[in-house]
Design an enzyme around this catalytic site. Structure first.
Site, mmCIF file in Angstrom:
data_model
loop_
_atom_site.group_PDB
_atom_site.id
_atom_site.type_symbol
_atom_site.label_atom_id
_atom_site.label_comp_id
_atom_site.label_asym_id
_atom_site.label_seq_id
_atom_site.Cartn_x
_atom_site.Cartn_y
_atom_site.Cartn_z
ATOM 1 C CG ASP A 8 -20.232 85.957 66.708
ATOM 2 O OD1 ASP A 8 -20.858 86.803 66.044
ATOM 3 O OD2 ASP A 8 -20.722 85.416 67.706
ATOM 4 C CB SER A 9 -20.298 90.099 68.676
ATOM 5 O OG SER A 9 -21.369 89.172 68.746
ATOM 6 C CE1 TYR A 40 -18.670 93.529 69.117
ATOM 7 C CE2 TYR A 40 -18.556 93.281 66.747
ATOM 8 C CZ TYR A 40 -17.926 93.358 67.966
ATOM 9 O OH TYR A 40 -16.561 93.276 68.017
ATOM 10 N N GLY A 41 -25.363 93.743 68.467
ATOM 11 C CA GLY A 41 -26.617 93.941 67.743
ATOM 12 C C GLY A 41 -27.369 95.212 68.065
ATOM 13 C CB CYS A 71 -20.794 88.295 63.464
ATOM 14 S SG CYS A 71 -21.716 89.534 64.393
ATOM 15 C CG ASN A 72 -26.328 86.911 60.427
ATOM 16 O OD1 ASN A 72 -26.708 86.724 59.292
ATOM 17 N ND2 ASN A 72 -26.044 85.904 61.247
ATOM 18 C CB THR A 73 -24.531 92.339 64.050
ATOM 19 O OG1 THR A 73 -25.597 91.547 64.581
ATOM 20 C CG2 THR A 73 -24.748 93.790 64.397
ATOM 21 C CD GLU A 156 -22.313 86.078 74.019
ATOM 22 O OE1 GLU A 156 -21.457 86.490 74.804
ATOM 23 O OE2 GLU A 156 -22.048 85.664 72.873
ATOM 24 C CB CYS A 190 -28.584 86.268 65.078
ATOM 25 S SG CYS A 190 -27.473 86.440 66.500
ATOM 26 C CB THR A 191 -23.773 83.134 64.082
ATOM 27 O OG1 THR A 191 -23.195 84.225 64.811
ATOM 28 C CG2 THR A 191 -23.628 83.381 62.596
ATOM 29 C CG HIS A 192 -25.234 84.538 69.639
ATOM 30 N ND1 HIS A 192 -24.462 85.343 68.849
ATOM 31 C CD2 HIS A 192 -24.654 84.542 70.866
ATOM 32 C CE1 HIS A 192 -23.457 85.824 69.566
ATOM 33 N NE2 HIS A 192 -23.547 85.348 70.798
HETATM 34 N N1 DGL Z 1 -23.799 86.394 66.330
HETATM 35 C C1 DGL Z 1 -24.062 87.776 66.043
HETATM 36 C C2 DGL Z 1 -24.916 87.861 64.780
HETATM 37 O O1 DGL Z 1 -24.914 86.918 63.993
HETATM 38 C C3 DGL Z 1 -24.621 88.434 67.263
HETATM 39 C C4 DGL Z 1 -24.510 89.879 67.240
HETATM 40 C C5 DGL Z 1 -24.539 90.532 68.595
HETATM 41 O O2 DGL Z 1 -23.507 90.485 69.257
HETATM 42 O O3 DGL Z 1 -25.569 91.105 68.932
HETATM 43 O O4 DGL Z 1 -25.562 88.854 64.500
#
Ligand code: DGL
Length: 271
Positions: A8-9, A40-41, A71-73, A156, A190-192
């Site tokens: 993940d990011s 990353y988003g 990570c979805n992004t 974060e 988004c996994t966050h």
């Molecule tokens: N957990 C990432 C996701 O699922 C976050 C991406 C990011 O860093 O913005 O998209």
């Protein structure tokens, strides 16, 4: 042979890893959080692809045969290119999987009104991956997306708990619900976002289902390993987990406890 790589990011993929470990505890896992370069988003397609490929190569170099982009992004912007263009040149026997397809496959089953909301990063929303994938499996569903550019940064930095942070989140949830009156299912794309699930639910009318991806992606991984015994045989099974971060290890170790049980002792890497 090697551990299953989970990328993940930042911290968000730990919500997925946590479910993997509960359901598939016998496997070894190597988690990589690119915290030094998160989020990353809001980054461009090219940058997300470049960063994700670096992370995947790092996990391959450390012995992983199978890497999950938790990570979805990264799944939206890098997965297809890595699968089709890079893997054949790196090692055609290694595999990289994402989190969007498994979620999109099943989400239509959660909705009675056929109106589904997606909360995700700007990168995931602009890729249109969710509407396109959901339509393939549930053509009867309408998909409404809302981008939440601040949420990953808020989470974060722990600011999602502050009054100001909660106001930003409330406005985004209201903006999604204003797109269609009877949305009855919301994907946290988004996994966050699972750390916000309770708060998001408290903002919604009763009966709206807020869906985190962890258990869906875990079911999908379990099924994948059953259907691909040759990959399964390359995944080591000693029940261990290790963590890599591109940020300070002290910060990672202390923040990771928000997302995953147990003590975290990470190792720093430069990507
Ligand atoms: N957990 C990432 C996701 O699922 C976050 C991406 C990011 O860093 O913005 O998209």
């Amino acid at each position: 042979m090697g551990p299953i790589g989970v990328f993940d990011s930042g911290y968000g993929g730990l919500t997925i890893l946590s479910d993997f470990r509960k359901r598939l505890p016998e496997y070894d896992y190597l988690y990589l959080g690119d915290n030094g370069r998160a989020p990353y988003g809001t980054r461009s397609f090219d940058v997300v692809y470049e960063f994700t490929l670096q992370a995947v190569n790092e996990l391959f170099d450390r012995g992983c045969e199978l890497v999950i982009l938790a990570c979805n992004t990264a799944s939206a912007k890098a997965l297809r290119t890595i699968q089709h263009n890079d893997l054949p040149n790196i090692d055609s026997k290694k595999r990289v999987l994402g989190v969007i397809r498994p979620s999109a496959e099943i989400i239509g089953q959660f909705s009675k009104t056929n109106n589904i909301g997606v909360l995700a990063t700007p990168g995931t929303v602009s890729s249109d991956s969710y509407p396109v994938e959901i339509k393939k499996f549930s053509p009867q569903c309408n998909v409404f997306q809302h981008a939440c550019p601040l949420w990953v940064t808020l989470i974060e930095s722990n600011e999602h708990l502050s009054h100001a942070g909660k106001e930003f989140i409330r406005k985004d949830v209201e903006a999604l619900m204003a797109m269609k009156k009877d949305i009855d299912t919301i994907v946290l794309g988004c996994t966050h976002y699972p750390v916000l699930k309770g708060y998001i639910e408290s903002l919604l009318p009763e009966g709206v289902n807020v869906v985190s991806q962890g258990s869906i992606v875990t079911d999908s991984l379990a099924d994948y390993l059953l259907r691909h015994p040759w990959i399964d045989s390359k995944c080591t099974k000693n029940g261990t987990v290790s963590f890599l971060t591109s940020e300070s290890t002290a910060e990672f170790n202390s923040n990771a406890s928000k997302y995953i049980e147990g003590t975290v002792n990470s190792t720093h890497i430069s990507l």
